[in-house]
Write a protein that holds these residues in place. Structure first.
Motif, PDB file in Angstrom:
ATOM      1  N   ALA A  92      -0.451   2.840  18.217  1.00  0.00           N
ATOM      2  CA  ALA A  92      -1.150   3.592  17.180  1.00  0.00           C
ATOM      3  C   ALA A  92      -0.103   4.124  16.212  1.00  0.00           C
ATOM      4  CB  ALA A  92      -1.954   4.728  17.791  1.00  0.00           C
ATOM      5  N   LEU A  93      -0.529   4.480  15.012  1.00  0.00           N
ATOM      6  CA  LEU A  93       0.382   4.978  13.988  1.00  0.00           C
ATOM      7  C   LEU A  93      -0.243   6.173  13.301  1.00  0.00           C
ATOM      8  CD1 LEU A  93       2.787   4.665  11.904  1.00  0.00           C
ATOM      9  CD2 LEU A  93       1.235   3.216  10.603  1.00  0.00           C
ATOM     10  N   GLY A  94       0.551   7.190  13.083  1.00  0.00           N
ATOM     11  CA  GLY A  94       0.140   8.332  12.277  1.00  0.00           C
ATOM     12  C   GLY A  94       1.320   8.745  11.421  1.00  0.00           C
ATOM     13  N   THR A  95       1.130   8.825  10.118  1.00  0.00           N
ATOM     14  CA  THR A  95       2.243   9.175   9.240  1.00  0.00           C
ATOM     15  C   THR A  95       1.749   9.945   8.020  1.00  0.00           C
ATOM     16  OG1 THR A  95       4.178   8.297   8.081  1.00  0.00           O
ATOM     17  CG2 THR A  95       2.186   6.996   7.958  1.00  0.00           C
ATOM     18  N   SER A  96       2.637  10.737   7.475  1.00  0.00           N
ATOM     19  CA  SER A  96       2.389  11.470   6.243  1.00  0.00           C
ATOM     20  C   SER A  96       3.514  11.094   5.285  1.00  0.00           C
ATOM     21  CB  SER A  96       2.399  12.968   6.534  1.00  0.00           C
ATOM     22  OG  SER A  96       2.126  13.686   5.366  1.00  0.00           O
ATOM     23  N   TYR A  97       3.201  10.893   4.012  1.00  0.00           N
ATOM     24  CA  TYR A  97       4.219  10.416   3.081  1.00  0.00           C
ATOM     25  C   TYR A  97       4.059  11.026   1.700  1.00  0.00           C
ATOM     26  CZ  TYR A  97       0.334   7.273   1.981  1.00  0.00           C
ATOM     27  OH  TYR A  97      -0.895   6.767   1.658  1.00  0.00           O
ATOM     28  N   ASP A  98       5.153  11.052   0.970  1.00  0.00           N
ATOM     29  CA  ASP A  98       5.204  11.496  -0.427  1.00  0.00           C
ATOM     30  C   ASP A  98       6.264  10.618  -1.091  1.00  0.00           C
ATOM     31  OD1 ASP A  98       5.293  12.728  -2.869  1.00  0.00           O
ATOM     32  OD2 ASP A  98       5.652  14.744  -2.086  1.00  0.00           O
ATOM     33  N   ILE A  99       5.837   9.604  -1.826  1.00  0.00           N
ATOM     34  CA  ILE A  99       6.735   8.589  -2.360  1.00  0.00           C
ATOM     35  C   ILE A  99       6.569   8.495  -3.875  1.00  0.00           C
ATOM     36  CG2 ILE A  99       7.332   6.130  -2.335  1.00  0.00           C
ATOM     37  CD1 ILE A  99       6.055   6.052   0.509  1.00  0.00           C
ATOM     38  N   THR A 100       7.675   8.536  -4.586  1.00  0.00           N
ATOM     39  CA  THR A 100       7.650   8.295  -6.027  1.00  0.00           C
ATOM     40  C   THR A 100       8.291   6.938  -6.272  1.00  0.00           C
ATOM     41  OG1 THR A 100       7.759  10.629  -6.559  1.00  0.00           O
ATOM     42  CG2 THR A 100       8.426   9.104  -8.287  1.00  0.00           C
ATOM     43  N   TRP A 101       7.539   6.061  -6.914  1.00  0.00           N
ATOM     44  CA  TRP A 101       7.978   4.703  -7.191  1.00  0.00           C
ATOM     45  C   TRP A 101       7.842   4.494  -8.691  1.00  0.00           C
ATOM     46  CZ3 TRP A 101       9.985   1.269  -3.761  1.00  0.00           C
ATOM     47  CH2 TRP A 101      10.119  -0.046  -4.189  1.00  0.00           C
ATOM     48  N   GLY A 102       8.965   4.467  -9.374  1.00  0.00           N
ATOM     49  CA  GLY A 102       8.913   4.352 -10.831  1.00  0.00           C
ATOM     50  C   GLY A 102       8.305   5.610 -11.423  1.00  0.00           C
ATOM     51  N   SER A 103       7.224   5.458 -12.168  1.00  0.00           N
ATOM     52  CA  SER A 103       6.579   6.616 -12.790  1.00  0.00           C
ATOM     53  C   SER A 103       5.340   7.070 -12.017  1.00  0.00           C
ATOM     54  CB  SER A 103       6.186   6.275 -14.225  1.00  0.00           C
ATOM     55  OG  SER A 103       5.213   5.248 -14.221  1.00  0.00           O
ATOM     56  N   GLU A 104       5.154   6.549 -10.813  1.00  0.00           N
ATOM     57  CA  GLU A 104       3.970   6.880 -10.032  1.00  0.00           C
ATOM     58  C   GLU A 104       4.339   7.542  -8.713  1.00  0.00           C
ATOM     59  OE1 GLU A 104       1.013   3.704  -9.955  1.00  0.00           O
ATOM     60  OE2 GLU A 104       2.240   2.670 -11.435  1.00  0.00           O
ATOM     61  N   THR A 105       3.509   8.481  -8.278  1.00  0.00           N
ATOM     62  CA  THR A 105       3.717   9.186  -7.021  1.00  0.00           C
ATOM     63  C   THR A 105       2.503   8.980  -6.128  1.00  0.00           C
ATOM     64  OG1 THR A 105       5.087  10.862  -8.071  1.00  0.00           O
ATOM     65  CG2 THR A 105       4.096  11.453  -5.967  1.00  0.00           C
ATOM     66  N   TYR A 106       2.763   8.716  -4.850  1.00  0.00           N
ATOM     67  CA  TYR A 106       1.730   8.539  -3.841  1.00  0.00           C
ATOM     68  C   TYR A 106       1.964   9.597  -2.767  1.00  0.00           C
ATOM     69  CZ  TYR A 106       1.581   4.000  -6.102  1.00  0.00           C
ATOM     70  OH  TYR A 106       1.499   2.998  -7.029  1.00  0.00           O
ATOM     71  N   LYS A 107       0.972  10.424  -2.524  1.00  0.00           N
ATOM     72  CA  LYS A 107       1.104  11.485  -1.530  1.00  0.00           C
ATOM     73  C   LYS A 107      -0.120  11.463  -0.638  1.00  0.00           C
ATOM     74  CE  LYS A 107       2.033  16.360  -1.039  1.00  0.00           C
ATOM     75  NZ  LYS A 107       2.419  17.587  -1.713  1.00  0.00           N
ATOM     76  N   GLY A 108       0.102  11.203   0.667  1.00  0.00           N
ATOM     77  CA  GLY A 108      -1.055  11.133   1.553  1.00  0.00           C
ATOM     78  C   GLY A 108      -0.694  10.875   2.995  1.00  0.00           C
ATOM     79  N   ASP A 109      -1.653  10.338   3.714  1.00  0.00           N
ATOM     80  CA  ASP A 109      -1.533  10.080   5.144  1.00  0.00           C
ATOM     81  C   ASP A 109      -2.025   8.673   5.460  1.00  0.00           C
ATOM     82  OD1 ASP A 109      -0.809  12.836   5.849  1.00  0.00           O
ATOM     83  OD2 ASP A 109      -2.866  13.292   5.234  1.00  0.00           O
ATOM     84  N   ALA A 110      -1.568   8.153   6.588  1.00  0.00           N
ATOM     85  CA  ALA A 110      -2.033   6.845   7.063  1.00  0.00           C
ATOM     86  C   ALA A 110      -2.160   6.890   8.584  1.00  0.00           C
ATOM     87  CB  ALA A 110      -1.062   5.747   6.644  1.00  0.00           C
ATOM     88  N   TRP A 111      -3.210   6.232   9.111  1.00  0.00           N
ATOM     89  CA  TRP A 111      -3.459   6.139  10.536  1.00  0.00           C
ATOM     90  C   TRP A 111      -3.859   4.707  10.843  1.00  0.00           C
ATOM     91  CZ3 TRP A 111      -6.119   9.385   7.266  1.00  0.00           C
ATOM     92  CH2 TRP A 111      -5.743  10.728   7.304  1.00  0.00           C
ATOM     93  N   GLY A 112      -3.530   4.269  12.038  1.00  0.00           N
ATOM     94  CA  GLY A 112      -3.941   2.919  12.378  1.00  0.00           C
ATOM     95  C   GLY A 112      -3.562   2.545  13.786  1.00  0.00           C
ATOM     96  N   GLY A 113      -3.773   1.290  14.092  1.00  0.00           N
ATOM     97  CA  GLY A 113      -3.449   0.774  15.412  1.00  0.00           C
ATOM     98  C   GLY A 113      -3.366  -0.730  15.386  1.00  0.00           C
ATOM     99  N   GLY A 114      -2.718  -1.273  16.411  1.00  0.00           N
ATOM    100  CA  GLY A 114      -2.586  -2.718  16.477  1.00  0.00           C
ATOM    101  C   GLY A 114      -1.882  -3.167  17.735  1.00  0.00           C
ATOM    102  N   LEU A 115      -1.461  -4.410  17.727  1.00  0.00           N
ATOM    103  CA  LEU A 115      -0.789  -5.026  18.870  1.00  0.00           C
ATOM    104  C   LEU A 115       0.695  -5.203  18.602  1.00  0.00           C
ATOM    105  CD1 LEU A 115      -3.336  -7.845  19.766  1.00  0.00           C
ATOM    106  CD2 LEU A 115      -2.984  -5.674  20.952  1.00  0.00           C
ATOM    107  N   THR A 116       1.471  -5.040  19.658  1.00  0.00           N
ATOM    108  CA  THR A 116       2.923  -5.232  19.599  1.00  0.00           C
ATOM    109  C   THR A 116       3.293  -6.388  20.514  1.00  0.00           C
ATOM    110  OG1 THR A 116       3.272  -2.868  19.297  1.00  0.00           O
ATOM    111  CG2 THR A 116       5.161  -4.152  19.996  1.00  0.00           C
ATOM    112  N   PHE A 117       4.200  -7.220  20.034  1.00  0.00           N
ATOM    113  CA  PHE A 117       4.751  -8.304  20.838  1.00  0.00           C
ATOM    114  C   PHE A 117       6.257  -8.178  20.791  1.00  0.00           C
ATOM    115  CE2 PHE A 117       0.809  -9.689  18.904  1.00  0.00           C
ATOM    116  CZ  PHE A 117       0.092 -10.112  20.008  1.00  0.00           C
ATOM    117  N   GLY A 118       6.919  -8.411  21.929  1.00  0.00           N
ATOM    118  CA  GLY A 118       8.368  -8.284  21.896  1.00  0.00           C
ATOM    119  C   GLY A 118       9.049  -8.805  23.142  1.00  0.00           C
ATOM    120  N   TYR A 119      10.379  -8.659  23.130  1.00  0.00           N
ATOM    121  CA  TYR A 119      11.220  -9.128  24.222  1.00  0.00           C
ATOM    122  C   TYR A 119      12.378  -8.156  24.391  1.00  0.00           C
ATOM    123  CZ  TYR A 119      13.498 -12.460  27.319  1.00  0.00           C
ATOM    124  OH  TYR A 119      14.057 -13.067  28.405  1.00  0.00           O
ATOM    125  N   ALA A 120      12.684  -7.815  25.635  1.00  0.00           N
ATOM    126  CA  ALA A 120      13.812  -6.939  25.947  1.00  0.00           C
ATOM    127  C   ALA A 120      14.921  -7.765  26.583  1.00  0.00           C
ATOM    128  CB  ALA A 120      13.380  -5.822  26.888  1.00  0.00           C
TER     129      ALA A 120
END
Length: 177
Positions: A92-120
């Motif tokens: 699962a993912l939970g994040t809060s962000y405040d990003i200025t990209w060029g002349s635009e600013t994005y301020k908010g939150d994101a939530w989600g979930g998914g599958l992970t695949f990997g190798y150790a």
């Protein structure tokens, strides 16, 4: 943030009392992107683990950006024992962000979930390198501002879902027995 640190400390102390395997990790790719991170993973069964990753940044490379988040994850290990060889996980993912990209600013939150695949990859009894990737659906909700609008005009609210890779990395893990 204090609650998150309290949770990490509680899990670490509890893990030590039960004498289970515990791993402390950092993702080298995120570190390279100037996003400090720390993960803790504890063995919960013969082939299962539970982990929690926390991350954040503040003005990486001088960019006007700040972000903080957490990724809890449950993993099933196919290699015969936890923290060895290939795995699949649910994250699962939970994040809060405040990003200025060029002349635009994005301020908010994101939530989600998914599958992970990997190798150790086993390096020694106490060290592993993990390569992994997570893909899933993420819901975002943010305000969109334009430069010099003083946050009062030309403001848009954006929200929706995106199917994205939200956790890609190469982690160095120190396993405490």
């Amino acid at each position: 943030m204090k609650r998150l640190l309290s949770t990490i400390i509680t899990v670490a102390v509890t893990a030590g009392l039960k004498a289970q395997l515990l791993a402390l990790k950092t993702d080298a790719l995120w570190d390279g992107l100037m996003t400090p991170n720390l993960s803790m993973e504890i063995v919960t069964g013969n082939k299962t683990t539970f982990g929690l990753s926390v991350f954040g940044n503040y003005k990486p490379w001088g960019m006007d950006m700040k972000m903080a988040g957490a990724i809890p994850e449950f993993r099933y290990w196919f290699g015969g024992r936890p923290m060895m060889r290939e795995f699949i996980g649910v994250a699962a993912l939970g994040t809060s962000y405040d990003i200025t990209w060029g002349s635009e600013t994005y301020k908010g939150d994101a939530w989600g979930g998914g599958l992970t695949f990997g190798y150790a990859f086993f390096l020694s009894p106490h060290w592993n390198i993990e390569c992994y990737g997570s893909v899933g659906a993420v819901y975002y909700d943010h305000k969109h501002y334009y430069r010099d609008d003083h946050y009062s005009e030309n403001r848009r609210t954006a929200h929706g879902y995106a199917f994205i890779p939200f956790k890609l990395g190469v982690s160095f893990a120190y396993i405490i027995k």
